[in-house]
Write a protein that holds these residues in place. Structure first.
Motif, PDB file in Angstrom:
ATOM      1  N   ALA A 120       0.850  -1.186   0.000  1.00 26.04           N
ATOM      2  CA  ALA A 120       0.000   0.000   0.000  1.00 26.04           C
ATOM      3  C   ALA A 120       0.892   1.244   0.000  1.00 26.04           C
ATOM      4  CB  ALA A 120      -0.922  -0.007   1.205  1.00 26.04           C
ATOM      5  N   ALA A 121       0.785   2.032  -1.053  1.00 23.01           N
ATOM      6  CA  ALA A 121       1.582   3.252  -1.176  1.00 23.01           C
ATOM      7  C   ALA A 121       0.950   4.139  -2.239  1.00 23.01           C
ATOM      8  CB  ALA A 121       3.021   2.921  -1.571  1.00 23.01           C
ATOM      9  N   ASP A 122       1.279   5.418  -2.166  1.00 19.40           N
ATOM     10  CA  ASP A 122       0.812   6.395  -3.132  1.00 19.40           C
ATOM     11  C   ASP A 122       2.007   6.838  -3.970  1.00 19.40           C
ATOM     12  OD1 ASP A 122      -0.114   8.626  -4.537  1.00 19.40           O
ATOM     13  OD2 ASP A 122      -1.210   9.439  -2.814  1.00 19.40           O
ATOM     14  N   TYR A 123       1.951   6.632  -5.261  1.00 18.79           N
ATOM     15  CA  TYR A 123       3.100   6.983  -6.099  1.00 18.79           C
ATOM     16  C   TYR A 123       3.372   8.482  -6.124  1.00 18.79           C
ATOM     17  CZ  TYR A 123       0.218   8.408 -10.137  1.00 18.79           C
ATOM     18  OH  TYR A 123      -0.647   9.047 -10.990  1.00 18.79           O
ATOM     19  N   LEU A 124       2.425   9.291  -5.678  1.00 17.61           N
ATOM     20  CA  LEU A 124       2.661  10.727  -5.610  1.00 17.61           C
ATOM     21  C   LEU A 124       3.572  11.112  -4.448  1.00 17.61           C
ATOM     22  CD1 LEU A 124      -0.916  11.996  -6.500  1.00 17.61           C
ATOM     23  CD2 LEU A 124       1.085  11.849  -8.006  1.00 17.61           C
ATOM     24  N   ASP A 125       3.781  10.171  -3.519  1.00 20.33           N
ATOM     25  CA  ASP A 125       4.709  10.354  -2.398  1.00 20.33           C
ATOM     26  C   ASP A 125       5.968   9.537  -2.711  1.00 20.33           C
ATOM     27  OD1 ASP A 125       6.133  10.393  -0.008  1.00 20.33           O
ATOM     28  OD2 ASP A 125       4.557   9.383   1.159  1.00 20.33           O
ATOM     29  N   TYR A 147       1.120   2.195 -14.032  1.00 20.22           N
ATOM     30  CA  TYR A 147       0.078   3.158 -14.376  1.00 20.22           C
ATOM     31  C   TYR A 147       0.203   4.308 -13.386  1.00 20.22           C
ATOM     32  CZ  TYR A 147      -4.330   5.405 -15.475  1.00 20.22           C
ATOM     33  OH  TYR A 147      -5.282   6.327 -15.840  1.00 20.22           O
ATOM     34  N   ALA A 148       0.909   5.323 -13.790  1.00 26.03           N
ATOM     35  CA  ALA A 148       1.169   6.492 -12.946  1.00 26.03           C
ATOM     36  C   ALA A 148       1.141   7.730 -13.834  1.00 26.03           C
ATOM     37  CB  ALA A 148       2.518   6.343 -12.251  1.00 26.03           C
ATOM     38  N   PRO A 149      -0.050   8.087 -14.336  1.00 31.00           N
ATOM     39  CA  PRO A 149      -0.125   9.125 -15.364  1.00 31.00           C
ATOM     40  C   PRO A 149       0.378  10.497 -14.949  1.00 31.00           C
ATOM     41  CG  PRO A 149      -2.322   8.501 -14.620  1.00 31.00           C
ATOM     42  CD  PRO A 149      -1.363   7.538 -14.009  1.00 31.00           C
ATOM     43  N   VAL A 150       0.351  10.824 -13.668  1.00 32.66           N
ATOM     44  CA  VAL A 150       0.822  12.151 -13.259  1.00 32.66           C
ATOM     45  C   VAL A 150       2.068  12.067 -12.385  1.00 32.66           C
ATOM     46  CG1 VAL A 150      -1.417  13.276 -13.534  1.00 32.66           C
ATOM     47  CG2 VAL A 150      -0.812  12.272 -11.322  1.00 32.66           C
ATOM     48  N   ALA A 151       2.818  10.977 -12.527  1.00 30.78           N
ATOM     49  CA  ALA A 151       4.053  10.819 -11.746  1.00 30.78           C
ATOM     50  C   ALA A 151       5.082  11.861 -12.160  1.00 30.78           C
ATOM     51  CB  ALA A 151       4.624   9.424 -11.941  1.00 30.78           C
ATOM     52  N   ASP A 152       5.809  12.353 -11.172  1.00 33.50           N
ATOM     53  CA  ASP A 152       6.872  13.306 -11.489  1.00 33.50           C
ATOM     54  C   ASP A 152       8.148  12.559 -11.877  1.00 33.50           C
ATOM     55  OD1 ASP A 152       8.053  12.461  -9.069  1.00 33.50           O
ATOM     56  OD2 ASP A 152       7.391  14.230  -7.976  1.00 33.50           O
ATOM     57  N   ASP A 153       9.126  13.302 -12.360  1.00 32.44           N
ATOM     58  CA  ASP A 153      10.378  12.699 -12.832  1.00 32.44           C
ATOM     59  C   ASP A 153      11.096  11.935 -11.724  1.00 32.44           C
ATOM     60  OD1 ASP A 153       9.958  13.672 -15.371  1.00 32.44           O
ATOM     61  OD2 ASP A 153      11.259  15.416 -15.109  1.00 32.44           O
TER      62      ASP A 153
END
Length: 179
Positions: A53-58, A79-85
């Motif tokens: 369980a994790a949030d790719y935005l963190d 699938y991480a459409p708004v992931a940062d670099d």
């Protein structure tokens, strides 16, 4: 035993991919925001699914979660459409083999002044270096979005072949379904 496959988006659009990879005998680290949904899926699929369980935005939280489970992954489906670099770089760093990056249709939006009928998959921006591969999510010729089953099947295929792929169509842009 080979390193596990990372699937980011394991309880949503890529849930069928998790099921297929586990059924094919692969060990999968499934990442999603919802711990209860991951636990439910793990109860069905058994020990070959390792829930994370994790949030790719963190980015830092994702890194801590993943490295607490395993040192590296043999491959990844993301699938991480708004992931940062930074997040994308962490995923690349942790994955020894191919990474399949699912790109939403906005990546194919015609530029102002461009030929609205022209599209070439090779013109997509690479979000990371090879062996990073892209699966561009278009829509069906009937004008509907693809199902999780269709998307997951295409993602597993890109993982197997290593070829950038367009799922469906992205032209004419005017036929893009409403979101």
């Amino acid at each position: 035993m080979p390193a596990p496959v990372l699937v980011l988006g394991a309880t949503g659009i890529l849930r069928p991919a998790v099921v297929r990879l586990v059924e094919d005998g692969r060990t999968v680290v499934g990442v999603a925001r919802s711990a209860p949904e991951l636990a439910e899926l793990a109860a069905v699929l058994g020990p070959r699914l390792i829930p994370a369980a994790a949030d790719y935005l963190d980015t830092q939280g994702l890194l801590r979660t993943l490295t607490a489970i395993v040192a590296s992954f043999s491959a990844a489906v993301v699938y991480a459409p708004v992931a940062d670099d930074e997040t994308l770089a962490v995923l690349r760093l942790l994955t020894d083999g191919p990474v399949v990056d699912l790109l939403v249709s906005e990546y194919a939006q015609p530029a102002p002044g461009a030929d609205p009928a022209a599209f070439c998959l090779s013109e997509l921006p690479a979000r990371q270096a090879a062996p990073w591969r892209s699966l561009l999510l278009g829509w069906t010729s009937e004008g509907r979005w693809h199902t999780p089953e269709e998307i997951s099947a295409a993602a597993v295929e890109v993982l197997a072949t290593g070829q950038d792929t367009l799922l469906g169509v992205v032209r004419p842009w005017s036929t893009r379904p409403a979101s």
